[in-house]
Design a protein around this motif. Structure first.
Motif, PDB file in Angstrom:
ATOM      1  N   SER A  47       0.832  -1.196   0.000  1.00 27.92           N
ATOM      2  CA  SER A  47       0.000   0.000   0.000  1.00 27.92           C
ATOM      3  C   SER A  47       0.869   1.248   0.000  1.00 27.92           C
ATOM      4  N   THR A  48       0.527   2.194  -0.882  1.00 30.04           N
ATOM      5  CA  THR A  48       1.244   3.466  -0.948  1.00 30.04           C
ATOM      6  C   THR A  48       0.246   4.619  -0.946  1.00 30.04           C
ATOM      7  N   ASN A  49       0.712   5.773  -0.524  1.00 30.02           N
ATOM      8  CA  ASN A  49      -0.119   6.971  -0.581  1.00 30.02           C
ATOM      9  C   ASN A  49       0.765   8.174  -0.860  1.00 30.02           C
ATOM     10  N   TYR A  50       0.174   9.186  -1.489  1.00 25.59           N
ATOM     11  CA  TYR A  50       0.934  10.330  -1.975  1.00 25.59           C
ATOM     12  C   TYR A  50       0.207  11.633  -1.708  1.00 25.59           C
ATOM     13  N   ALA A  51       0.984  12.687  -1.568  1.00 23.93           N
ATOM     14  CA  ALA A  51       0.418  14.022  -1.566  1.00 23.93           C
ATOM     15  C   ALA A  51      -0.087  14.325  -2.972  1.00 23.93           C
ATOM     16  N   ASP A  52      -1.143  15.114  -3.054  1.00 21.61           N
ATOM     17  CA  ASP A  52      -1.714  15.445  -4.358  1.00 21.61           C
ATOM     18  C   ASP A  52      -0.685  16.117  -5.264  1.00 21.61           C
ATOM     19  N   GLY A  58       1.458  10.878  -9.560  1.00 22.54           N
ATOM     20  CA  GLY A  58       1.732  10.729 -10.981  1.00 22.54           C
ATOM     21  C   GLY A  58       3.155  11.079 -11.370  1.00 22.54           C
ATOM     22  N   ARG A  59       3.906  11.699 -10.466  1.00 25.07           N
ATOM     23  CA  ARG A  59       5.298  12.078 -10.756  1.00 25.07           C
ATOM     24  C   ARG A  59       6.286  11.332  -9.862  1.00 25.07           C
ATOM     25  N   PHE A  60       5.910  11.085  -8.617  1.00 23.63           N
ATOM     26  CA  PHE A  60       6.793  10.422  -7.657  1.00 23.63           C
ATOM     27  C   PHE A  60       6.297   9.004  -7.384  1.00 23.63           C
ATOM     28  N   THR A  61       7.241   8.104  -7.111  1.00 19.76           N
ATOM     29  CA  THR A  61       6.904   6.730  -6.752  1.00 19.76           C
ATOM     30  C   THR A  61       7.745   6.298  -5.565  1.00 19.76           C
ATOM     31  N   ILE A  62       7.068   5.841  -4.534  1.00 18.23           N
ATOM     32  CA  ILE A  62       7.769   5.311  -3.362  1.00 18.23           C
ATOM     33  C   ILE A  62       7.811   3.789  -3.457  1.00 18.23           C
TER      34      ILE A  62
END
Length: 124
Positions: free
Chosen positions: A57-62, A66-70
């Motif tokens: 599971s991953t989550n991102y700031a808006d 679409g640009r960063f991948t953890i």
């Protein structure tokens, strides 16, 4: 002792890419969710991305979706942040952090351990 050591920062032109790494030691890495935060000059530290203990599971700031991948490699005790299509507003010190939770929250007070940070500068 617990250590989180970030690397991979630097100077890049807008539109370019960088991959940050965070090497962990001194704790059971696979038992901790991991997060990346950043702090720009004159601004508060903000959440960038998080990944669960297993990496499922991953989550991102808006602002970075679409640009960063953890991602993480529990065999190497390392978490990564792949940053593409970088913008000048991505300029900041980037920190990795560990939390003894199954998933990574976006609030920094939930994190137990922090690295010292790595500088990312994006020129226009």
């Amino acid at each position: 002792q617990v250590q989180l050591v970030e690397s991979g920062g630097g100077l890049v032109q807008a539109g370019g890419s960088l991959r940050l790494s965070c090497a962990a030691s001194g704790f059971t890495f696979s038992s901790y969710a991991m997060g990346w935060f950043r702090q720009a000059p004159g601004k508060e530290r903000e959440f960038v991305a998080g990944i669960s203990r297993s990496g499922a599971s991953t989550n991102y700031a808006d602002s970075v979706k679409g640009r960063f991948t953890i991602s993480r490699d529990n065999t190497k005790n390392t978490v990564y942040l792949q940053m593409n299509s970088l913008k000048p507003e991505d300029t900041a010190v980037y920190y990795c952090a560990a939390t003894f939770r199954p998933v990574a929250p976006s609030t920094e007070y939930n994190y137990d351990y922090w690295g010292q940070g790595t500088q990312v500068t994006v020129s226009s």
